[in-house]
Design a protein around this motif. Structure first.
Motif, PDB file in Angstrom:
ATOM      1  N   GLY A 210      88.121  51.523  47.343  1.00 41.12           N
ATOM      2  CA  GLY A 210      88.579  52.183  48.564  1.00 41.12           C
ATOM      3  C   GLY A 210      87.489  52.830  49.377  1.00 41.12           C
ATOM      4  O   GLY A 210      87.720  53.844  50.038  1.00 41.12           O
ATOM      5  N   LEU A 211      86.297  52.227  49.347  1.00 40.33           N
ATOM      6  CA  LEU A 211      85.179  52.746  50.131  1.00 40.33           C
ATOM      7  C   LEU A 211      84.765  51.743  51.197  1.00 40.33           C
ATOM      8  O   LEU A 211      84.730  50.541  50.941  1.00 40.33           O
ATOM      9  N   VAL A 212      84.453  52.241  52.372  1.00 36.98           N
ATOM     10  CA  VAL A 212      83.759  51.461  53.388  1.00 36.98           C
ATOM     11  C   VAL A 212      82.366  52.054  53.490  1.00 36.98           C
ATOM     12  O   VAL A 212      82.214  53.258  53.739  1.00 36.98           O
ATOM     13  N   THR A 213      81.355  51.229  53.246  1.00 33.69           N
ATOM     14  CA  THR A 213      79.984  51.747  53.159  1.00 33.69           C
ATOM     15  C   THR A 213      79.029  50.928  54.020  1.00 33.69           C
ATOM     16  O   THR A 213      79.352  49.819  54.450  1.00 33.69           O
ATOM     17  N   SER A 214      77.863  51.475  54.216  1.00 39.72           N
ATOM     18  CA  SER A 214      76.769  50.741  54.858  1.00 39.72           C
ATOM     19  C   SER A 214      75.468  51.139  54.176  1.00 39.72           C
ATOM     20  O   SER A 214      75.302  52.304  53.765  1.00 39.72           O
ATOM     21  N   GLN A 228      64.682  55.066  43.637  1.00 43.26           N
ATOM     22  CA  GLN A 228      65.260  53.971  44.405  1.00 43.26           C
ATOM     23  C   GLN A 228      65.081  54.220  45.890  1.00 43.26           C
ATOM     24  O   GLN A 228      64.993  55.370  46.334  1.00 43.26           O
ATOM     25  N   ALA A 229      65.013  53.114  46.644  1.00 41.76           N
ATOM     26  CA  ALA A 229      64.673  53.217  48.063  1.00 41.76           C
ATOM     27  C   ALA A 229      65.882  53.310  48.972  1.00 41.76           C
ATOM     28  O   ALA A 229      65.777  53.776  50.106  1.00 41.76           O
ATOM     29  N   ALA A 230      67.042  52.860  48.505  1.00 40.39           N
ATOM     30  CA  ALA A 230      68.214  52.815  49.379  1.00 40.39           C
ATOM     31  C   ALA A 230      69.468  53.162  48.592  1.00 40.39           C
ATOM     32  O   ALA A 230      69.486  53.137  47.357  1.00 40.39           O
ATOM     33  N   ALA A 231      70.507  53.487  49.322  1.00 40.67           N
ATOM     34  CA  ALA A 231      71.812  53.801  48.733  1.00 40.67           C
ATOM     35  C   ALA A 231      72.880  53.301  49.696  1.00 40.67           C
ATOM     36  O   ALA A 231      72.583  52.627  50.691  1.00 40.67           O
ATOM     37  N   LEU A 232      74.125  53.628  49.401  1.00 42.24           N
ATOM     38  CA  LEU A 232      75.230  53.256  50.272  1.00 42.24           C
ATOM     39  C   LEU A 232      75.838  54.506  50.887  1.00 42.24           C
ATOM     40  O   LEU A 232      76.324  55.381  50.170  1.00 42.24           O
ATOM     41  N   ARG A 233      75.787  54.582  52.220  1.00 40.90           N
ATOM     42  CA  ARG A 233      76.407  55.710  52.898  1.00 40.90           C
ATOM     43  C   ARG A 233      77.898  55.432  53.077  1.00 40.90           C
ATOM     44  O   ARG A 233      78.295  54.379  53.555  1.00 40.90           O
ATOM     45  N   VAL A 234      78.723  56.377  52.679  1.00 43.30           N
ATOM     46  CA  VAL A 234      80.174  56.219  52.807  1.00 43.30           C
ATOM     47  C   VAL A 234      80.563  56.450  54.261  1.00 43.30           C
ATOM     48  O   VAL A 234      80.377  57.544  54.806  1.00 43.30           O
ATOM     49  N   VAL A 235      81.097  55.415  54.885  1.00 43.48           N
ATOM     50  CA  VAL A 235      81.547  55.487  56.273  1.00 43.48           C
ATOM     51  C   VAL A 235      83.001  55.929  56.334  1.00 43.48           C
ATOM     52  O   VAL A 235      83.405  56.695  57.209  1.00 43.48           O
ATOM     53  N   GLU A 236      83.796  55.453  55.371  1.00 41.72           N
ATOM     54  CA  GLU A 236      85.228  55.770  55.364  1.00 41.72           C
ATOM     55  C   GLU A 236      85.739  55.723  53.931  1.00 41.72           C
ATOM     56  O   GLU A 236      85.289  54.903  53.124  1.00 41.72           O
ATOM     57  N   VAL A 237      86.664  56.617  53.631  1.00 43.32           N
ATOM     58  CA  VAL A 237      87.358  56.600  52.347  1.00 43.32           C
ATOM     59  C   VAL A 237      88.819  56.278  52.625  1.00 43.32           C
ATOM     60  O   VAL A 237      89.482  56.968  53.403  1.00 43.32           O
ATOM     61  N   VAL A 238      89.325  55.218  52.021  1.00 43.52           N
ATOM     62  CA  VAL A 238      90.700  54.786  52.262  1.00 43.52           C
ATOM     63  C   VAL A 238      91.671  55.809  51.684  1.00 43.52           C
ATOM     64  O   VAL A 238      91.537  56.238  50.535  1.00 43.52           O
ATOM     65  N   ALA A 239      92.636  56.213  52.501  1.00 46.49           N
ATOM     66  CA  ALA A 239      93.615  57.219  52.075  1.00 46.49           C
ATOM     67  C   ALA A 239      94.388  56.732  50.854  1.00 46.49           C
ATOM     68  O   ALA A 239      94.851  55.600  50.810  1.00 46.49           O
ATOM     69  N   GLY A 240      94.526  57.617  49.870  1.00 41.28           N
ATOM     70  CA  GLY A 240      95.280  57.302  48.667  1.00 41.28           C
ATOM     71  C   GLY A 240      94.562  56.406  47.687  1.00 41.28           C
ATOM     72  O   GLY A 240      95.144  55.998  46.681  1.00 41.28           O
ATOM     73  N   SER A 241      93.305  56.101  47.952  1.00 32.71           N
ATOM     74  CA  SER A 241      92.549  55.166  47.116  1.00 32.71           C
ATOM     75  C   SER A 241      91.945  55.871  45.903  1.00 32.71           C
ATOM     76  O   SER A 241      91.860  57.106  45.853  1.00 32.71           O
ATOM     77  N   PRO A 242      91.484  55.102  44.907  1.00 34.93           N
ATOM     78  CA  PRO A 242      90.776  55.713  43.779  1.00 34.93           C
ATOM     79  C   PRO A 242      89.574  56.535  44.221  1.00 34.93           C
ATOM     80  O   PRO A 242      89.279  57.577  43.618  1.00 34.93           O
ATOM     81  N   ALA A 243      88.889  56.107  45.267  1.00 30.75           N
ATOM     82  CA  ALA A 243      87.729  56.851  45.762  1.00 30.75           C
ATOM     83  C   ALA A 243      88.142  58.217  46.288  1.00 30.75           C
ATOM     84  O   ALA A 243      87.467  59.227  46.031  1.00 30.75           O
ATOM     85  N   GLU A 244      89.256  58.262  47.032  1.00 30.52           N
ATOM     86  CA  GLU A 244      89.716  59.551  47.551  1.00 30.52           C
ATOM     87  C   GLU A 244      90.138  60.467  46.410  1.00 30.52           C
ATOM     88  O   GLU A 244      89.802  61.661  46.396  1.00 30.52           O
ATOM     89  N   ARG A 245      90.857  59.912  45.437  1.00 27.99           N
ATOM     90  CA  ARG A 245      91.297  60.735  44.316  1.00 27.99           C
ATOM     91  C   ARG A 245      90.124  61.258  43.493  1.00 27.99           C
ATOM     92  O   ARG A 245      90.213  62.319  42.877  1.00 27.99           O
ATOM     93  N   ALA A 246      89.015  60.521  43.506  1.00 24.91           N
ATOM     94  CA  ALA A 246      87.837  60.965  42.769  1.00 24.91           C
ATOM     95  C   ALA A 246      87.052  62.039  43.520  1.00 24.91           C
ATOM     96  O   ALA A 246      86.133  62.647  42.959  1.00 24.91           O
ATOM     97  N   GLY A 247      87.400  62.249  44.799  1.00 26.31           N
ATOM     98  CA  GLY A 247      86.721  63.279  45.567  1.00 26.31           C
ATOM     99  C   GLY A 247      85.569  62.796  46.417  1.00 26.31           C
ATOM    100  O   GLY A 247      84.802  63.606  46.945  1.00 26.31           O
ATOM    101  N   LEU A 248      85.449  61.487  46.583  1.00 26.59           N
ATOM    102  CA  LEU A 248      84.391  60.967  47.452  1.00 26.59           C
ATOM    103  C   LEU A 248      84.732  61.231  48.912  1.00 26.59           C
ATOM    104  O   LEU A 248      85.907  61.248  49.294  1.00 26.59           O
TER     105      LEU A 248
END
Length: 303
Positions: A210-214, A228-248
């Motif tokens: 449930g993540l939208v990243t870039s 490490q040189a790069a990571a993933l920036r979270v652009v959007e967290v889908v409502a009700g998704s596992p990512a949202e429930r985890a606190g991302l």
């Protein structure tokens, strides 16, 4: 000294002689394409978009033989499908390893473009690590590590073989991106896992976070700290998704998932298969100057 053109021709003709009998012309009610025999008991590999929603069709081989086939499984999000011929098939092709390809390497495409059975073209690997969007219903996924080649591809080549100089299949031709730009799904460990799942289950189970990243570069102090040189920036967290429930949260920088560093969308996608469904997934993010650890439990992706 032999003429270099003669040596080049010998490679192409030897690959053609090896693979032409093993690449079939595929016909379904609404279209046609190609497929590659990859097991001795009649399984062939093709593109999901070649078979579409069909349950079966016919395959024809270079020796003039033909057989009906059934669709064993299809996975639109990798554009791969496995079919099985209901009759004798030629000896299987040898599957190679696309991870060993280098830019500039000779490759040969074998397929059935524009209805012209048994066509062979040759070129080089023009690029590696390309991405190709694939869609199934509302789900969109990037096919990772796509091979770019200048070997001529046309409609009907889809599902055919892209081979190295030893006639090992290193990719499945899938798309024409523009003049002189052909793309092929790579033959690597991820693809092998997808093929195995299609044979076993008829589909590929994937996990949903449930993540939208870039992708985003890390600031120098964080590079030194994490290595490490790069990571993933979270652009959007889908409502009700596992990512949202985890606190991302939007704005987080995802550094690792499952204790594996992530620096691009593909590195996260590689973790999102059946094994991750319902299992605790530790994720480390950088937020407001601090490292934050959370645990997510991915759900099964439904499309």
């Amino acid at each position: 000294m032999a003429d270099p053109l003669d040596a080049y021709s010998q490679v192409v003709t030897s690959v053609a002689a090896e693979l032409l009998p093993k690449v079939a012309a595929v016909r379904v009610a609404r279209g046609s394409g190609s497929a590659v025999v990859f097991t001795a008991d009649g399984f062939l590999l093709t593109n999901a978009h070649v078979v579409g929603s069909a349950r079966g069709g016919t395959v024809a081989f270079a020796d003039g033989s033909a057989a009906e086939f059934t669709v064993v499984g299809r996975d639109p999000l990798s554009d791969l499908a496995v079919i099985r011929a209901q009759g004798p098939t030629p000896e299987p092709a040898v599957l190679g390893d696309s991870d060993k390809l280098v830019v500039g390497q000779l490759v040969v495409a074998v397929g059935n473009p524009l209805g012209l059975a048994g066509s062979v073209t040759a070129g080089v690997v023009s690029g590696l690590g390309r991405s190709l969007p694939a869609r199934s219903g509302s789900a969109v996924r990037m096919i990772e590590d796509v091979i770019q080649t200048d070997a001529a591809l046309n409609p009907g080549n889809s599902g055919g073989a892209l081979a190295d100089s030893r006639a090992r299949v290193v990719g499945v031709n899938t798309a024409v991106a523009g003049m002189g730009v052909g793309l092929a799904v790579p033959m690597n460990n991820t693809t092998r896992s997808i093929i195995a799942a299609l044979i076993r289950d008829g589909r590929v189970r994937r996990a949903f976070l449930g993540l939208v990243t870039s992708p985003a570069p890390l600031p120098e102090p964080l590079r030194r700290r994490t290595g490490q040189a790069a990571a993933l920036r979270v652009v959007e967290v889908v409502a009700g998704s596992p990512a949202e429930r985890a606190g991302l949260r939007a704005g987080d920088l995802v550094l690792s998932a499952g204790r594996t560093p992530v620096g691009d969308a593909q590195s996260l996608q590689r973790l999102m298969f059946a094994e991750a469904i319902g299992k605790p997934l530790p994720i480390t993010v950088y937020r407001n100057g601090a490292l934050v650890d959370v645990i997510a439990e991915p759900l099964e992706l439904t499309v």
